[in-house]
Every structure is written in C-alpha cells, then in structure tokens.
Design a protein around this motif. Structure first.
Motif, mmCIF file in Angstrom:
data_model
loop_
_atom_site.group_PDB
_atom_site.id
_atom_site.type_symbol
_atom_site.label_atom_id
_atom_site.label_comp_id
_atom_site.label_asym_id
_atom_site.label_seq_id
_atom_site.Cartn_x
_atom_site.Cartn_y
_atom_site.Cartn_z
ATOM 1 N N UNK A 2 9.721 4.299 3.118
ATOM 2 C CA UNK A 2 10.921 5.180 2.373
ATOM 3 C C UNK A 2 11.422 6.441 3.206
ATOM 4 N N UNK A 3 10.312 7.081 3.524
ATOM 5 C CA UNK A 3 10.880 8.471 4.260
ATOM 6 C C UNK A 3 11.626 8.044 5.242
ATOM 7 N N UNK A 27 0.853 -1.163 0.120
ATOM 8 C CA UNK A 27 0.027 0.019 0.016
ATOM 9 C C UNK A 27 0.776 1.140 0.030
ATOM 10 N N UNK A 28 0.434 2.247 -0.925
ATOM 11 C CA UNK A 28 1.233 3.397 -0.798
ATOM 12 C C UNK A 28 1.513 4.189 0.434
ATOM 13 N N UNK A 29 0.708 4.013 1.598
ATOM 14 C CA UNK A 29 0.865 4.622 2.641
ATOM 15 C C UNK A 29 1.973 3.937 3.393
ATOM 16 N N UNK A 30 2.055 2.622 3.659
ATOM 17 C CA UNK A 30 3.221 1.920 4.217
ATOM 18 C C UNK A 30 4.580 2.204 3.592
ATOM 19 N N UNK A 31 4.371 1.944 2.089
ATOM 20 C CA UNK A 31 5.651 2.267 1.186
ATOM 21 C C UNK A 31 6.224 3.603 1.490
ATOM 22 N N UNK A 79 6.527 -3.126 12.482
ATOM 23 C CA UNK A 79 5.604 -3.752 13.609
ATOM 24 C C UNK A 79 4.130 -3.768 12.890
ATOM 25 N N UNK A 80 3.930 -2.697 12.095
ATOM 26 C CA UNK A 80 2.353 -2.596 11.645
ATOM 27 C C UNK A 80 1.999 -3.825 10.591
ATOM 28 N N UNK A 81 3.391 -4.086 9.996
ATOM 29 C CA UNK A 81 3.023 -5.223 9.021
ATOM 30 C C UNK A 81 3.233 -6.510 9.673
ATOM 31 N N UNK A 82 4.166 -6.716 10.674
ATOM 32 C CA UNK A 82 4.082 -8.297 11.303
ATOM 33 C C UNK A 82 2.996 -8.577 12.124
ATOM 34 N N UNK A 83 2.074 -7.583 12.588
ATOM 35 C CA UNK A 83 1.021 -7.961 13.463
ATOM 36 C C UNK A 83 -0.225 -8.087 12.671
ATOM 37 N N UNK A 84 -1.047 -9.003 13.365
ATOM 38 C CA UNK A 84 -2.255 -9.160 12.518
ATOM 39 C C UNK A 84 -3.153 -7.806 12.437
ATOM 40 N N UNK A 85 -3.913 -7.826 11.258
ATOM 41 C CA UNK A 85 -4.904 -6.598 10.873
ATOM 42 C C UNK A 85 -6.051 -6.878 11.740
ATOM 43 N N UNK A 86 -6.636 -5.833 12.507
ATOM 44 C CA UNK A 86 -7.901 -6.048 13.563
ATOM 45 C C UNK A 86 -9.060 -5.724 12.635
#
Length: 97
Positions: free
Chosen positions: A54-55, A46-50, A89-96
């Motif tokens: 990158x930033x 997703x563009x937000x995470x990427x 951590x946002x990627x490795x944890x399960x999405x609620x």
C-alpha cells in the motif's frame, strides 16, 4: 554464533514409489500446487506485506498526482516502482522457510 546449521537436524530422503521411480502422482502435484497458493495468499495477507505494498502504491500515486517535472520525480517513481516489484516478487517466489 548463528550459522544456520543445526547439529541435531535430521535429513530425510523422499520415499520412493513402489515402481522404484521417484515421480509424483497427479493428486500429489495438485495438493502441492494448492498448498503453494494458500501459502502465497497467507503471505499476501500479512500486515508487513500489505503495508509495504500500500505504501509503494501511494508513493507511485503521489508522484503521478503531483506530476513529473524534474529528474528527482523520475527517481522517486523508479524507487516506488522497484519497491512494488520487490513486494510482488516476494509473493511469487517460494518461501525458503
């Protein structure tokens, strides 16, 4: 008022196995693991995470490129590193959701 509670929502219990035990077969656990991997990849693309990742990497590279000469530089490096770790951590944890 938003409370996160949906009065019309139906809660369903998981179906019991024929033996009465509530266990997962090997096939089901592999399907769930595969789905989690796809979900994680989808979130990572997703563009937000990427953009945030990158930033934060650019921020770390900038601090290291210009050198660490004061306490403020250490704080900049700590902030950029914390941001990167939060993204990971946002990627490795399960999405609620």
């Amino acid at each position: 008022m938003l409370t996160g509670y949906d009065e019309g929502a139906t809660v369903r219990a998981p179906a019991a196995s024929p033996s009465g035990a509530n266990t997962m077969s090997g096939t089901n656990s592999r399907e769930i693991a595969s789905g989690a991997g796809k979900s994680r990849l989808a979130r990572a693309l997703r563009i937000e995470w990427l953009g945030q990742t990158v930033a934060s990497l650019c921020w770390i590279a900038s601090v290291l490129t210009y050198g660490i000469s004061s306490n403020g530089d250490w704080l900049q490096l700590a902030a950029a590193s914390a941001w990167l770790l939060a993204n990971i951590a946002a990627i490795t944890t399960a999405e609620a959701d």
